[in-house]
Scaffold this active site. Structure first.
Site, PDB file in Angstrom:
ATOM      1  N   ASP A  91       0.824  -1.205   0.000  1.00 47.90           N
ATOM      2  CA  ASP A  91       0.000   0.000   0.000  1.00 47.90           C
ATOM      3  C   ASP A  91       0.860   1.256   0.000  1.00 47.90           C
ATOM      4  O   ASP A  91       0.496   2.270  -0.611  1.00 47.90           O
ATOM      5  CB  ASP A  91      -0.917  -0.019   1.224  1.00 47.90           C
ATOM      6  N   ASP A  94       2.833   1.607  -3.718  1.00 48.59           N
ATOM      7  CA  ASP A  94       2.126   2.148  -4.889  1.00 48.59           C
ATOM      8  C   ASP A  94       2.026   3.673  -4.826  1.00 48.59           C
ATOM      9  O   ASP A  94       2.075   4.350  -5.858  1.00 48.59           O
ATOM     10  CB  ASP A  94       0.745   1.506  -5.044  1.00 48.59           C
ATOM     11  N   GLY A  95       1.913   4.230  -3.615  1.00 46.12           N
ATOM     12  CA  GLY A  95       1.902   5.680  -3.488  1.00 46.12           C
ATOM     13  C   GLY A  95       3.236   6.301  -3.885  1.00 46.12           C
ATOM     14  O   GLY A  95       3.282   7.336  -4.567  1.00 46.12           O
ATOM     15  N   ARG A  99       4.067   8.883  -7.226  1.00 48.93           N
ATOM     16  CA  ARG A  99       4.781  10.165  -7.193  1.00 48.93           C
ATOM     17  C   ARG A  99       6.079  10.111  -7.978  1.00 48.93           C
ATOM     18  O   ARG A  99       6.456  11.087  -8.632  1.00 48.93           O
ATOM     19  CB  ARG A  99       5.035  10.566  -5.736  1.00 48.93           C
ATOM     20  N   THR A 105      -3.409   8.814 -10.359  1.00 50.27           N
ATOM     21  CA  THR A 105      -4.703   8.796 -11.046  1.00 50.27           C
ATOM     22  C   THR A 105      -5.826   8.611 -10.034  1.00 50.27           C
ATOM     23  O   THR A 105      -5.620   8.055  -8.948  1.00 50.27           O
ATOM     24  CB  THR A 105      -4.769   7.651 -12.081  1.00 50.27           C
ATOM     25  N   ASP A 116      -8.122  -1.615   0.489  1.00 47.46           N
ATOM     26  CA  ASP A 116      -7.959  -1.513   1.944  1.00 47.46           C
ATOM     27  C   ASP A 116      -9.235  -1.899   2.672  1.00 47.46           C
ATOM     28  O   ASP A 116      -9.211  -2.680   3.632  1.00 47.46           O
ATOM     29  CB  ASP A 116      -7.571  -0.082   2.327  1.00 47.46           C
TER      30      ASP A 116
END
Length: 309
Positions: A91, A94-95, A99, A105, A116
């Site tokens: 989790d 991917d953030g 960036r 998106t 989640d």
């Protein structure tokens, strides 16, 4: 002698609408994109495949890992916990990828949030079945999590605009706690990780702690002490992978409860704070939505003044 006529252009120096182009939306640091632009005449969409963006591919892998962990959940606590933990850790990855590669998106943000909610809900459903006496507590946690996030997203879209993320909060409206939670990525990741860690530890305790599960095999090698309402013994039910007998046999693997108890104790404060934030989020979103209702009713001239005779 014929004169050549020149094409007239607008006197104010503006470009005709047919040649206008809109600048692409800037991505936000939290993984959500800005408001969608309106395509004008002569404008063309890019041929990018949003579904194959790197952060979204990581999101798909999270879904696959979660599904596999749920398959192993009834019988293989170690394997399930490992796969579930990897899915949760991705989790954060991917953030960072969104960036790093400028691939933030709205689809990815929604995929992340839905994953989640679904994975946590599935784990809590299992805990509700493993601890029937406390099922009302786990059902309440599921309801709070879903209601809080849905209310926050709906209110943000209704009151803040379609392009605004539910993580964009105003300290004057939402308070300092919600502001720190959503604007500080370290705080957000830590609380979410501790919340999941507590439930994983509780899941492991359902296989290892005779204190919580009286039907577990005792340390001295004695047979399980079945009590009214407890799962049937392996000899009573054919041990298919989904039978109560198979569950009892899986719990007889003598999984040590020391580490799960330590993890539960460490993560309990973070889990409690996360649930408190869910309550605050639900209350604040409800108040904000009610403000919009009052403003709309005032605009519509409601309540109407009763005519006096």
């Amino acid at each position: 002698m014929a004169t050549r006529r020149r094409r007239s252009s607008p006197s104010n120096g503006t470009i005709p609408a047919a040649t206008k182009t809109a600048s692409p939306p800037r991505s936000r640091a939290n993984g959500t994109a800005g408001a969608p632009r309106i395509l004008e005449t002569g404008d063309e969409m890019t041929d990018e495949n949003i579904f194959l963006f790197i952060p979204n591919l990581i999101g798909y892998s999270r879904v696959v890992l979660a599904i596999v962990s749920l398959y192993y959940m009834p019988l293989h606590p170690r394997r399930c916990s490992f796969l579930y933990t990897i899915s949760c850790l991705l989790d954060a990855l991917d953030g960072m990828a969104a960036r790093r590669f400028e691939q933030s998106t709205r689809f990815g943000a929604v995929l992340d949030m839905v994953t989640d909610r679904c994975t946590t809900t599935c784990l809590l459903v299992f805990l509700a079945s493993a601890f029937p006496r406390w099922s009302i507590l786990f059902q309440g946690l599921i309801s709070l999590d879903l209601a809080s996030h849905y209310m926050q997203m709906y209110t943000t879209l209704t009151m803040g605009g379609t392009g605004k993320s539910h993580k964009k909060v105003d300290e004057r409206r939402h308070g300092w706690l919600m502001t720190i939670y959503y604007t500080n990525t370290t705080v957000l990741f830590t609380l979410c990780a501790l919340n999941e860690l507590f439930f994983i530890a509780f899941y492991l305790l359902s296989f290892s702690s005779p204190t919580l599960m009286p039907t577990l095999v005792q340390a001295g090698g004695e047979g399980s002490t079945l009590q009214p309402g407890s799962p049937a013994a392996p000899s009573m039910v054919w041990t298919t992978p989904w039978s109560a007998g198979a569950m009892e046999m899986a719990r007889a693997n003598k999984l040590d409860s020391t580490v799960p108890w330590i993890l539960a104790g460490i993560s309990a404060p973070g889990m409690a704070l996360k649930q408190y934030i869910n309550i605050v989020q639900l209350v604040n979103a409800s108040k904000w939505l009610s403000e919009g209702d009052r403003a709309q009713r005032k605009k519509d001239g409601l309540p109407r003044m009763k005519k006096t005779r």
